[in-house]
Design an enzyme around this catalytic site. Structure first.
Site, mmCIF file in Angstrom:
data_model
loop_
_atom_site.group_PDB
_atom_site.id
_atom_site.type_symbol
_atom_site.label_atom_id
_atom_site.label_comp_id
_atom_site.label_asym_id
_atom_site.label_seq_id
_atom_site.Cartn_x
_atom_site.Cartn_y
_atom_site.Cartn_z
ATOM 1 N N HIS A 28 0.837 -1.210 0.000
ATOM 2 C CA HIS A 28 0.000 0.000 0.000
ATOM 3 C C HIS A 28 0.870 1.258 0.000
ATOM 4 C CE1 HIS A 28 -2.737 -2.916 2.294
ATOM 5 N NE2 HIS A 28 -3.445 -2.627 1.218
ATOM 6 N N LYS A 140 -0.715 -6.527 -7.995
ATOM 7 C CA LYS A 140 -0.977 -7.748 -7.209
ATOM 8 C C LYS A 140 -2.360 -8.302 -7.546
ATOM 9 C CE LYS A 140 -1.317 -10.470 -3.507
ATOM 10 N NZ LYS A 140 -2.365 -10.041 -2.606
ATOM 11 N N ASP A 141 -3.335 -7.385 -7.690
ATOM 12 C CA ASP A 141 -4.701 -7.773 -8.050
ATOM 13 C C ASP A 141 -4.886 -7.491 -9.541
ATOM 14 O OD1 ASP A 141 -6.154 -8.246 -5.235
ATOM 15 O OD2 ASP A 141 -4.729 -6.615 -5.049
ATOM 16 N N SER A 176 0.431 -8.995 1.497
ATOM 17 C CA SER A 176 -1.022 -9.001 1.545
ATOM 18 C C SER A 176 -1.451 -8.881 3.002
ATOM 19 C CB SER A 176 -1.556 -10.321 0.963
ATOM 20 O OG SER A 176 -2.910 -10.507 1.348
HETATM 21 P P1 AMP Z 1 -6.292 -4.201 -0.435
HETATM 22 O O1 AMP Z 1 -6.141 -3.368 0.797
HETATM 23 O O2 AMP Z 1 -5.706 -5.579 -0.297
HETATM 24 O O3 AMP Z 1 -7.672 -4.166 -1.003
HETATM 25 O O4 AMP Z 1 -5.370 -3.522 -1.530
HETATM 26 C C1 AMP Z 1 -5.480 -2.154 -1.840
HETATM 27 C C2 AMP Z 1 -4.620 -1.846 -3.023
HETATM 28 O O5 AMP Z 1 -3.272 -2.189 -2.736
HETATM 29 C C3 AMP Z 1 -4.997 -2.617 -4.280
HETATM 30 O O6 AMP Z 1 -4.843 -1.782 -5.418
HETATM 31 C C4 AMP Z 1 -4.007 -3.741 -4.293
HETATM 32 O O7 AMP Z 1 -3.742 -4.238 -5.591
HETATM 33 C C5 AMP Z 1 -2.793 -3.049 -3.733
HETATM 34 N N1 AMP Z 1 -1.856 -4.017 -3.170
HETATM 35 C C6 AMP Z 1 -2.119 -4.965 -2.235
HETATM 36 N N2 AMP Z 1 -1.022 -5.714 -2.014
HETATM 37 C C7 AMP Z 1 -0.049 -5.231 -2.829
HETATM 38 C C8 AMP Z 1 1.303 -5.589 -3.078
HETATM 39 N N3 AMP Z 1 1.905 -6.594 -2.434
HETATM 40 N N4 AMP Z 1 1.998 -4.862 -3.995
HETATM 41 C C9 AMP Z 1 1.397 -3.854 -4.662
HETATM 42 N N5 AMP Z 1 0.126 -3.468 -4.471
HETATM 43 C C10 AMP Z 1 -0.585 -4.146 -3.568
#
Ligand code: AMP
Length: 272
Positions: A28, A140-141, A176
Site C-alpha cells: 500500500h 498484485k490484483d 497481503s
Molecule cells: P487491499 O487493501 O488488499 O484491497 O489492496 C489495496 C490496493 O493495494 C490494491 O490496489 C491492491 O492491488 C494493492 N496491493 C495490495 N497488495 C499489494 C502488493 N503486495 N503490492 C502492490 N500493491 C498491492
C-alpha cells in the site's frame, strides 16, 4: 469528503487516491508514494467493503487496525484519510450496482461470484465521493486492475488509473493483509505460489510455450505442499484476460491457492 473534494477541485488542486481495505503494508505504501509524486492532495480510503465479500468469506475476520493505519498514512504524507463505515456507504435499500460483464467471469471472478460487482460498485462510489484526478491500484490484483480500467473507460470516469508493481517480502511472498492469517509453517508453505510462477518463467525462458505443460509443472510443485489447495492456475491475455493455450505476446500467469483456510493470489507477466 465529497464537499472537501469539490472545494479542492475548485481551487485547481490535483487529487490522487489510493483505495485500500486497510491493515496497511509496504505494498500500500508503495502505491501512496507513486500517487504522492503525481498529485497535490493525496487521499487514502480505508474501507473493508462488505459488498465484495461472499457469504462464507472472511469479512468479519479481515484484519483491521485503524490507529496503526492512520500513523502510517501520516508518515507517508497522506493529506486525507477517508474512513467511512458501511452504513454510511450503503443505504439499507441500495439497489444500483456496477457490473462488469466480460473480464469478471474468469480467475477470481469465477471462484468469487459477485466479488467484482462489489469492487466496481465501491470504486465507482469512491470516485464520485473523492473526485480524484488519478487513482493508483496494485498489479498484485491483476484482474481487479483491468476491470477498474475497463469501468473507467466504459463509464467515462474522468480518472487516470495508474498501475503500481507488486511489492514482495524479502523471501518473495507477495505482500497481503491476509498474510497475517498464516501460521509460521503456513508462511513457509505460502512460498509455493511464487515458486510456481518462477518455474513458469524459467520454462518460458527455456522455450516452452505450451500452457498445459507449464501449468502441470506448477500444479505438481504446489500439490507437493500438504497444506496447499489450488483454486486456479490460469494463463490469460494481458489485455482481454482471455485464456491462452500458448505463451504468445503478453500473457499473465495468475494463481489462487488456499494455504489452510487462507486464500492467497499472485501473478506474473510472461512476455515473448
Ligand atoms: P487491499 O487493501 O488488499 O484491497 O489492496 C489495496 C490496493 O493495494 C490494491 O490496489 C491492491 O492491488 C494493492 N496491493 C495490495 N497488495 C499489494 C502488493 N503486495 N503490492 C502492490 N500493491 C498491492
Amino acid at each position: 469528503m465529497q464537499h472537501r473534494a469539490m472545494a479542492l477541485k475548485r481551487k485547481g488542486q490535483v487529487v490522487g487516491v489510493v483505495p485500500t481495505m486497510g491493515f496497511l503494508h509496504e505494498g500500500h505504501l508503495s502505491l501512496m508514494r507513486i500517487a504522492r509524486q503525481r498529485c497535490d492532495v493525496l487521499v487514502i480510503s480505508i474501507f473493508v467493503n462488505p459488498a465484495q465479500f461472499g457469504a462464507n468469506e472472511d469479512l468479519e475476520a479481515y484484519p483491521r487496525d485503524f490507529e496503526r493505519d492512520e500513523r502510517l498514512c501520516r508518515q507517508a504524507g497522506v493529506d486525507l484519510v477517508f474512513y467511512p463505515d458501511p452504513a454510511s456507504m450503503y443505504a439499507a435499500d441500495a439497489s444500483v450496482w456496477v457490473d462488469e460483464e466480460s473480464l469478471s467471469g474468469v480467475l477470481c471472478g469465477a471462484s468469487r461470484p459477485g466479488h467484482f460487482r462489489g469492487v466496481c460498485t465501491v470504486v465507482a462510489k469512491l470516485f464520485n465521493i473523492v473526485q480524484p484526478d488519478l487513482a493508483v491500484f496494485g498489479e498484485k490484483d491483476a484482474q481487479q486492475l483491468r476491470i477498474i480500467e475497463r469501468m473507467v473507460r466504459d463509464l467515462n470516469f474522468p480518472v487516470t488509473i495508474v498501475r503500481g508493481p507488486i511489492v514482495r517480502e524479502t523471501d518473495g511472498l507477495a505482500m497481503s493483509s491476509r498474510n497475517r492469517y498464516l501460521s509460521v509453517s503456513q508462511r513457509k508453505d505460502a512460498l509455493c505460489l511464487q515458486n510456481a510462477l518462477a518455474q513458469a518463467r524459467v520454462l518460458v525462458q527455456e522455450g516452452e510455450r505450451d500452457v498445459s505443460v507449464i501449468s502441470e509443472v506448477m500444479r505438481s510443485g504446489i500439490e507437493a505442499v500438504p497444506d496447499a489447495q489450488i483454486d486456479y492456475i490460469e494463463f490469460v491475455d494481458d489485455d482481454t484476460l482471455a485464456p491462452m493455450e500458448r505463451i504468445e505476446g503478453r500473457v499473465v500467469a495468475a494463481l489462487a491457492v488456499r494455504i489452510g483456510a487462507t486464500r492467497l493470489i499472485d501473478n506474473a507477466l510472461l512476455e515473448v
